[in-house]
Design a protein around this motif. Structure first.
Motif, PDB file in Angstrom:
ATOM      1  N   GLU B 133       0.837  -1.212   0.000  1.00  0.00           N
ATOM      2  CA  GLU B 133       0.000   0.000   0.000  1.00  0.00           C
ATOM      3  C   GLU B 133       0.866   1.253   0.000  1.00  0.00           C
ATOM      4  O   GLU B 133       0.480   2.286  -0.525  1.00  0.00           O
ATOM      5  N   VAL B 134       2.038   1.132   0.627  1.00  0.00           N
ATOM      6  CA  VAL B 134       3.002   2.230   0.541  1.00  0.00           C
ATOM      7  C   VAL B 134       3.895   1.889  -0.651  1.00  0.00           C
ATOM      8  O   VAL B 134       4.571   0.873  -0.657  1.00  0.00           O
ATOM      9  N   GLU B 135       3.844   2.737  -1.659  1.00  0.00           N
ATOM     10  CA  GLU B 135       4.392   2.364  -2.958  1.00  0.00           C
ATOM     11  C   GLU B 135       5.377   3.430  -3.428  1.00  0.00           C
ATOM     12  O   GLU B 135       5.387   4.553  -2.915  1.00  0.00           O
ATOM     13  N   SER B 136       6.197   3.067  -4.401  1.00  0.00           N
ATOM     14  CA  SER B 136       7.144   4.059  -4.925  1.00  0.00           C
ATOM     15  C   SER B 136       6.485   4.837  -6.044  1.00  0.00           C
ATOM     16  O   SER B 136       5.564   4.361  -6.696  1.00  0.00           O
ATOM     17  N   GLU B 137       6.979   6.042  -6.246  1.00  0.00           N
ATOM     18  CA  GLU B 137       6.468   6.859  -7.341  1.00  0.00           C
ATOM     19  C   GLU B 137       6.655   6.121  -8.661  1.00  0.00           C
ATOM     20  O   GLU B 137       5.841   6.240  -9.564  1.00  0.00           O
ATOM     21  N   THR B 158      -2.220  12.850  -4.504  1.00  0.00           N
ATOM     22  CA  THR B 158      -1.372  11.851  -3.877  1.00  0.00           C
ATOM     23  C   THR B 158      -0.891  12.250  -2.491  1.00  0.00           C
ATOM     24  O   THR B 158      -0.506  13.385  -2.275  1.00  0.00           O
ATOM     25  N   PHE B 159      -0.904  11.300  -1.582  1.00  0.00           N
ATOM     26  CA  PHE B 159      -0.232  11.479  -0.287  1.00  0.00           C
ATOM     27  C   PHE B 159       1.234  11.078  -0.440  1.00  0.00           C
ATOM     28  O   PHE B 159       1.522   9.992  -0.952  1.00  0.00           O
ATOM     29  N   PHE B 160       2.128  11.918   0.013  1.00  0.00           N
ATOM     30  CA  PHE B 160       3.549  11.578  -0.019  1.00  0.00           C
ATOM     31  C   PHE B 160       4.049  11.259   1.379  1.00  0.00           C
ATOM     32  O   PHE B 160       3.605  11.859   2.356  1.00  0.00           O
ATOM     33  N   VAL B 161       5.003  10.323   1.448  1.00  0.00           N
ATOM     34  CA  VAL B 161       5.619   9.998   2.727  1.00  0.00           C
ATOM     35  C   VAL B 161       6.816  10.927   2.892  1.00  0.00           C
ATOM     36  O   VAL B 161       7.566  11.175   1.950  1.00  0.00           O
ATOM     37  N   LEU B 172       8.299   8.304  -1.983  1.00  0.00           N
ATOM     38  CA  LEU B 172       7.451   7.219  -1.496  1.00  0.00           C
ATOM     39  C   LEU B 172       6.043   7.779  -1.368  1.00  0.00           C
ATOM     40  O   LEU B 172       5.857   8.865  -0.830  1.00  0.00           O
ATOM     41  N   LEU B 174       1.545   6.932  -0.910  1.00  0.00           N
ATOM     42  CA  LEU B 174       0.489   5.955  -0.630  1.00  0.00           C
ATOM     43  C   LEU B 174      -0.165   5.692  -1.974  1.00  0.00           C
ATOM     44  O   LEU B 174      -0.588   6.645  -2.639  1.00  0.00           O
ATOM     45  N   PHE B 202      -5.421   5.193  -1.683  1.00  0.00           N
ATOM     46  CA  PHE B 202      -5.507   6.453  -0.939  1.00  0.00           C
ATOM     47  C   PHE B 202      -5.564   7.646  -1.893  1.00  0.00           C
ATOM     48  O   PHE B 202      -4.873   7.643  -2.911  1.00  0.00           O
TER      49      PHE B 202
END
Lengths: 811, 346
Positions: B133-137, B158-161, B172, B174, B202
């Motif tokens: 679910e946490v994915e790379s660009e 997009t949500f960014f980490v 990184l 979501l 997300f």
């Protein structure tokens, strides 16, 4: 984007009897989604022209007046509060049954014949804002809070429908912008008309400019410093401009396309943008020092844009500047310092092409998304600039009588016209669409959208027109799309693929997840919850977790959702608090991902199962064992083998330090699950002091990846009877049940089949510091019926081993 | 004696016939068959008789005894049945009082529909896949033919980490859709491929009754030789008909998604009005369902599959929306509320 049907008619024949809904449907099916169809006349249904014959005061209200108004065949009485009423004035009368917006606000309401302060009123004399109509041109602005629309200048006949005298005979289609993301050619009426012509089989009337440019005279000086960012810059000077309101036909068109009318020059540029999709800009040429330079901004250079905001630019921002200052942010918005105003007499018209990605980046960076940005970022055709420049000159000469073009057009070209040809494999095309389409038909379809198509055996050589950019049409598959949509997706018959029967790849985790849900919900009585993957810093603190294990969200939407969860427990405790308002005993679980930041790029992402058993504190002494039983039922039903339970080892901040155990794989010590009671401090932090919560967390990913499963093998039923005997033993409270149980079971591994605890007791009759435990033991031999004589020594051995552990046998 | 026996039999029969309850039947049994009864006594005297008499009287007395026993048993059966019936008739019972409560839990509606969806596709030979679910660009965008400056990135807020960056992967994020699993699956398994991927996605989007930051999608991917849009139509019509339990038609219209070409939007015939037009389908007769299309050659290449040899389609639909449609749920936020009053309805 709003598209006027009448405007389209400039470029394609749309018969008068065309049903706009049908046309919209056709466009949706072949080109892009039409979200709405609005007929202007329909909105003015039952609103007619009236002429005020008499005005009398209202007997009961100072501000109201009673009129006799002619609405053609008859004269009716209408009560009105407008201050600008006069006898003989032509007004808009909304008859009973029509829809108006009260004082221009709120929802539409349907008028009824009514009494106003005791006086009958047949309909309503309307203010412009109440029916969405501007005061017709040529009339002085009328003072007053709710000026009544004065139609006198139009000299209409009473009774005529208002829509007719205002020329509201248009139909507006609203096209979904998102579905035009890849089609810059459709960002204006001209391009839409081209598509309509193709899908309705009509001739497309291409626009031919009638404007001529002088071969000598003043020509703008243009220097393009950033050739990559500005493939084309065209400019022309127009003199003897008089700034004034636009004529009706311009206003009407702009209004139907959703633009506000400003003045004849600005309107002309907007008109051409709405028509051709090419954004243009008009500078007051007297405010431009010497000439135009297309360059990137200097560090911290400032410009106040037309919206009145001062913006600080950076080195990546492309600007249109003169020799002293920036005049505009290229392709995004003009600057106030060179704005066309009432005093403007000469203008510089810009028709340019900018690099899409640079426009987009700047727009995102400065947070300004304009009509121009929406078009430039989609790769406009540089050829379009020329067409639009000609068109805007043509219109300016019409809307500003006396205006003259000062000299030749300056055209700085930094692009090459390259003919884009693609070879189409006919067989491949048919195989992708799933239908045989004849080569001639493919070619014909492509011709309708002005593509070249030349059949060469099994291939077709396709030539792409320049108005379809490379981003849109680059490869064979893009042509497949054009053919498929023009042929009509409705003409593709559904087919099931003929594929070999093959078992899909196994995904045991997925299958087990559904099995588990049935077990948890339908067997063990838990209800499944879903929670967000985020929580807040405050939640982290309440659960006593270290913040550094968490991934943080850079652009969080709310303070509640700033960190990614490392455990399901936190949000579930919030669920518990929420549900306690309505329930006092309940069991919930969640299956979801957790994400742990171990300073690598990707976090450790694992699937977890978390369950909670919630009971009021006074009934909650056993919640740990409730949770333990649930975990063992789950591990048992999944037939997990080779694990052991012992005191919890890993750091678990939210677990009660004494009531915490772990389940570990014997082979490698990996932890599969935790069982615990929630730490009293954590309970307090979540306002849960009145309950006890037994909790378990299972690492589902690890369980599925690492754990072995036991084989299921049938065991013969015992042939000989066994005997059951109960032992009650008094031991020190510190002595653990597990120790005693193990001691009993190992005294005779052959004959002792099961040892079960059935009672723990502390209290009256039991000495301080002691507890009484009662076990049920089953003794059986597999090959014979045991005799008393054989059993006695077993009993004695059990007693002996219990005594060894400090136990006192009670019975 | 013979006569005596007959008399006993007749007398007994008469009394048995008149007997109205079990208690008196018991008395009759004692009176005629008991140790002190006339018949028993008579039978005791048999031994004093002559052999000839014995021959006659012996069997006769047995016959009489058996006869009386049978008669008593039959009557007892009848009387017992009468008694039970009488008792049943006099008993009051309230069947409207509530049944015993069994403590069953509830499976979340999203899980229930997800299971149905997985089952149907699985029956059609699709494997069910997962992804992070946490994915790379890279996987979320570039690998799917959505480069950094592509306007399509606006479509997916997009949500960014924070503070996570890699040269190869970019930032990184979501995941904004389940589509990254397309590339991951192609990399792992190659072609041919038949998979679906249900999962959580997300969007950086303000929340209201119909929008949430978190929702569920199902991605589908079929790669083989000669796979066409006609097959997409066929498979989806089959899937939807099975899911809704009635025949459903599907319609395509052009749609734009950078990772497919041609790109389409798929609508299905409105189940409420059968294409006549109603409020559910906004008077169009069709319900918007999902985006789909033929997998873009660039995406196949990202996944290491040769687009000259293989082709196929991909789709993505909203599982959350399907759940809301199925149960008439009017606020998406209820799904993540953990509220048992809501969950216990499923």
């Amino acid at each position: 984007m709003k598209i006027s049907l009448n405007w389209l008619r400039d470029f394609v024949e749309i018969p008068a009897d065309t049903d706009p809904q049908q046309l919209a449907k056709l466009f949706t099916i072949h080109t892009a989604e039409v979200e709405g169809v609005e007929s202007q006349g329909e909105a003015m249904n039952k609103i007619v022209v009236g002429q005020i014959q008499e005005i009398h005061p209202h007997p009961d209200a100072d501000k109201l007046r009673v009129t006799k108004t002619s609405i053609g065949k008859e004269t009716v009485q209408i009560v009105c509060g407008g201050s600008n009423l006069s006898e003989g004035m032509y007004v808009a009368v909304a008859l009973p049954g029509s829809q108006v917006r009260w004082h221009g606000q709120g929802d539409l309401i349907t008028l009824q014949e009514t009494k106003i302060r005791g006086v009958e009123s047949f309909g309503m004399i309307c203010a412009g804002e109440e029916i969405g109509v501007d005061q017709p041109t040529g009339d002085p602005a009328i003072e007053g809070p709710n000026p009544i629309l004065d139609l006198s200048a139009l000299k209409p006949t009473p009774g005529t429908p208002l829509a007719q005298i205002l020329g509201k005979d248009d139909t507006i289609l609203t096209v979904d912008n998102k579905s035009l993301t890849h089609r810059p050619d459709l960002w204006g009426h001209y391009g839409i008309a081209r598509e309509v012509a193709a899908i309705t089989n009509k001739h497309f009337k291409a626009h031919k400019s009638e404007v001529t440019f002088p071969t000598t005279g003043t020509t703008p000086d243009v220097q393009v410093k950033e050739k990559k960012l500005c493939p084309r810059y065209m400019g022309v000077l127009i003199e003897n401009i008089r700034i004034q309101p636009s004529p009706d036909w311009v206003k009407k068109r702009l209004h139907s396309a959703g633009y506000r009318s400003i003045n004849n020059i600005v309107d002309a540029t907007n008109y051409v943008m709405a028509e051709f999709g090419q954004p243009l800009h008009a500078f007051d040429s007297k405010k431009v020092n010497t000439g135009v330079i297309v360059r990137t901004a200097k560090k911290d250079e400032k410009i106040t844009t037309l919206d009145g905001v001062e913006r600080t630019l950076n080195k990546d921002t492309l600007v249109i500047a003169d020799h002293e200052k920036p005049l505009a942010i290229a392709g995004i918005m003009g600057g106030a310092n060179s704005e066309v105003d009432d005093q403007t007499t000469s203008i510089l018209i810009e028709a340019a092409n900018f690099q899409p990605s640079s426009i987009r980046k700047t727009s995102v960076k400065i947070g300004l998304r304009t009509e121009a940005v929406q078009r430039f970022e989609k790769s406009l055709d540089p050829h379009l600039a020329e067409q639009a420049l000609h068109r805007v000159c043509e219109i300016i000469l019409q809307v500003s009588p006396g205006a003259t073009i000062a000299g030749p057009v300056t055209d700085v070209r930094n692009f090459k016209t390259k003919v884009n040809t693609i070879t189409l494999d006919i067989k491949k095309l048919c195989s992708k669409i799933g239908k045989e389409i004849a080569p001639e038909e493919i070619a014909r379809l492509l011709h309708t959208i002005q593509f070249g198509a030349e059949i060469k055996g099994k291939k077709i050589k396709v030539t792409v027109p320049t108005f379809r950019p490379l981003k849109d049409i680059e490869i064979e598959d893009d042509i497949v799309e054009e053919v498929a949509r023009l042929h009509g997706y409705d003409n593709i018959e559904p087919k099931l693929p003929e594929l070999p029967i093959k078992l899909p790849l196994e995904n045991r985790e997925r299958v087990q997840k559904h099995v588990l849900r049935r077990l948890m919900s339908l067997g063990l009585g838990f209800s499944e919850v879903y929670n967000y993957s985020f929580y807040s810093l405050k939640d982290i603190q309440k659960t006593l977790l270290p913040e550094e294990l968490h991934e943080k969200i850079e652009n969080f939407l709310s303070e509640d959702q700033t960190h990614l969860r490392v455990t399901l427990v936190t949000n579930m405790l919030k669920n518990v608090a929420h549900n306690l308002k309505n329930f006092d005993h309940f069991k919930i679980y969640e299956i979801g991902h957790t994400y742990q930041d171990l300073q690598e790029y990707f976090p450790i992402e694992e699937k977890k199962i978390c369950g909670m058993i919630v009971k009021p504190k006074k009934e909650g002494t056993n919640v740990f064992y409730d949770a333990k039983g649930a975990v063992e039922a789950i591990l048992g039903s999944l037939r997990i083998a080779g694990y052991e339970m012992r005191k919890g080892e890993s750091l678990c901040t939210y677990a009660h330090p004494n009531k915490y155990s772990g389940y570990f794989l014997k082979k490698n010590g990996e932890e599969l699950a935790k069982v615990f009671e929630v730490h009293p401090l954590v309970l307090k932090n979540f306002d849960l002091e009145k309950v006890s919560i037994g909790c378990f967390e299972i690492n589902f990913t690890r369980l599925m990846q690492s754990a072995d499963r036991s084989d299921m093998k049938y065991k013969p039923l015992p042939k000989f009877p066994g005997t059951t005997f109960d032992i009650s033993v008094l031991v020190d409270t510190k002595t653990e049940v597990g120790t005693l149980q193990k001691a009993i079971a190992t005294t005779d591994k052959q004959l002792i089949k099961t040892v079960e605890l059935f009672d723990i007791y502390q209290g009256s009759n039991i000495p301080e510091g002691k507890k009484s435990l009662a076990f049920k033991v089953v003794i059986r031999a597999d090959d014979r019926t045991l005799t008393e004589a054989e059993m006695k020594p077993v009993h004695e051995k059990i007693f002996a081993s219990l005594k060894n552990l400090g136990g006192e046998i009670r019975a | 004696m013979q006569e005596n026996l007959k008399k006993i039999q007749n007398q007994a029969l008469q009394e048995i016939d008149q007997c109205k309850d079990l208690k008196s039947l018991q008395d009759i049994e004692v009176k005629y068959l008991g140790r002190k009864s006339e018949l028993t006594e008579l039978m005791h005297k048999l031994k004093d008789l002559s052999p000839e008499e014995k021959k006659v009287i012996g069997p006769l007395s047995n016959e009489v005894k058996t006869y009386i026993i049978k008669k008593i048993e039959t009557t007892r059966g009848a009387l017992e049945a009468q008694e039970i019936e009488k008792q049943l008739n006099s008993e009051l019972f309230d069947i409207t009082a509530p049944g015993t409560k069994y403590d069953l839990g509830h499976i979340h509606p999203l899980s229930q529909i997800q299971y149905e969806v997985e089952k149907i596709f699985s029956d059609m030979g699709f494997a069910v896949m997962d992804g992070p679910e946490v994915e790379s660009e890279y996987y979320n965008f570039e690998g799917l033919n959505i480069p950094g400056d592509h306007p399509a990135r606006d479509m997916q807020d997009t949500f960014f980490v924070k503070d996570k960056m890699s040269d190869r992967h970019g930032r990184l994020v979501l995941r904004t859709h389940t589509s990254p699993v397309q590339v991951r699956t192609m990399e792992k398994y190659g072609a041919p491929l038949r998979v679906i991927v249900p999962g959580r996605v997300f969007r950086y989007e303000a929340t209201d009754a119909s929008h949430d930051t978190t929702f569920y999608q199902v991605e589908g991917l079929l790669i083989d030789k000669n796979i066409s849009l006609a097959h997409l139509k066929g498979v989806m019509a089959e899937f939807l008909s099975r899911l809704f339990g009635k025949e459903v038609k599907v319609r395509f219209r052009p749609g734009y998604f950078p990772f497919v070409e041609p790109g389409i939007e798929l609508d299905f015939s409105c189940l409420i009005c059968n294409e006549k037009g109603c409020s559910v389908c906004k008077r169009t007769g069709w319900v918007e369902f999902m985006g789909a299309g033929m997998v873009h050659p660039n995406v196949l290449k990202s996944g290491g599959i040769d687009p000259k040899e293989y082709q196929g389609w991909a789709f993505g639909f909203g599982l959350t929306r399907l759940v809301m449609m199925r149960y008439g749920i009017d606020d998406i936020r209820l799904l993540q509320s953990g509220d048992l009053r809501f969950l216990q309805q499923f």
